[in-house]
Design a protein around this motif. Structure first.
Motif: not given
Length: 279
Positions: A230-233, A251-254
């Motif tokens: 997941d993309p964090q920043g 931090t979640t979503g994928v």
């Protein structure tokens, strides 16, 4: 400066380098006179540079409706012209520091099953959006799923990164950076090999792809483990201001992919046109 299309009408010493206080008048002297044909409309644009130090506020330019502040004469008669003023207040311009958002895009793939050792697997699609000014994306931080989602059979001592050898960041078909998760780390940052420009108020779509570890003796992949990145920043810099601007991601979503040594596929076969085939 005033512009007639793309042509600046006041240049050099006629450009206002400082402005009067709010509510006071500013006079513009044009380099050359402008001829407005009989029965025609001439549209002029007024442009200005906004200081990089501006952190907020609104700006409105208005036309002075006092005939004493205008000079216009007839081309043929040479006589003075008395102007008639309509709407004198321009639009409101809002200035502020740049900002950026980071999230998982709706086009990110659904959950899937993948065989160990597969390379170039699409792990997710993310989107970034810049506001107030265009930005340059310098770094992208990613988060690797941990704990129960990683699985108990994860390579060496439940280490999630053992399932994933390398992550690639693509801007369309162009590889712009890589990310490697090492040891027990669940967060990693990529300094992009190719700068990515985030145009103001436009979504930039980036695709995350990965090489998955093999499963078996002497291999680090764990059967049944979920690999989710997941993309964090993100770290960006303003193209106009030069300011460093950061964004936090989800931090979640994928949905992720689940790793197996092998798996069967099932598909409907084509029946013969003369009837059902035995077997």
């Amino acid at each position: 400066q005033f512009f007639d299309g793309t042509t600046a009408l006041n240049t050099g010493s006629n450009v206002l380098s400082s402005l009067a206080a709010s509510g006071s008048s500013n006079s513009f002297v044009l380099d050359n006179t402008i001829t407005i044909g009989k029965g025609t409309v001439k549209t002029l644009g007024l442009k200005c540079n906004v200081s990089s130090g501006v952190t907020g506020g609104t700006f409105v330019w208005s036309t002075s409706n006092s005939a004493s502040t205008w000079t216009a004469t007839g081309v043929v008669s040479g006589g003075g012209i008395t102007e008639t003023f309509g709407n004198v207040t321009g639009g409101t311009m809002t200035a502020g520091t740049g900002s950026v958002t980071l999230a998982v895009d709706a086009s990110s793939p659904s959950y899937a099953v993948v065989a160990g050792g597969t390379t170039g697997v699409t792990l997710g699609v993310i989107k970034l959006r810049a506001t107030n000014e265009s930005l340059t994306l310098n770094k992208l931080g990613l988060n690797l799923a941990v704990g129960s989602s990683c699985g108990a059979n994860s390579g060496s001592s439940g280490n999630c990164s053992a399932n994933l050898q390398q992550v690639y960041i693509y801007d369309g078909a162009t590889l712009v950076g890589t990310v490697t998760f090492t040891g027990t780390a669940t967060a990693a940052t990529s300094t992009l090999s190719t700068p990515v420009t985030l145009a103001r108020v436009t979504y930039k779509i980036l695709t995350l792809k990965g090489d998955l570890a093999n499963i078996g003796t002497s291999f680090s992949g764990g059967a049944g483990n979920l690999v989710a990145v997941d993309p964090q920043g993100a770290e960006t810099s303003g193209l106009s201001s030069g300011t460093t601007i950061n964004a936090a991601g989800a931090t979640t979503g994928v949905a992720g992919v689940r790793l197996f040594k092998s798996y069967p596929t099932l598909a409907l076969d084509t029946l013969p046109s003369t009837g059902a085939a035995d077997g």
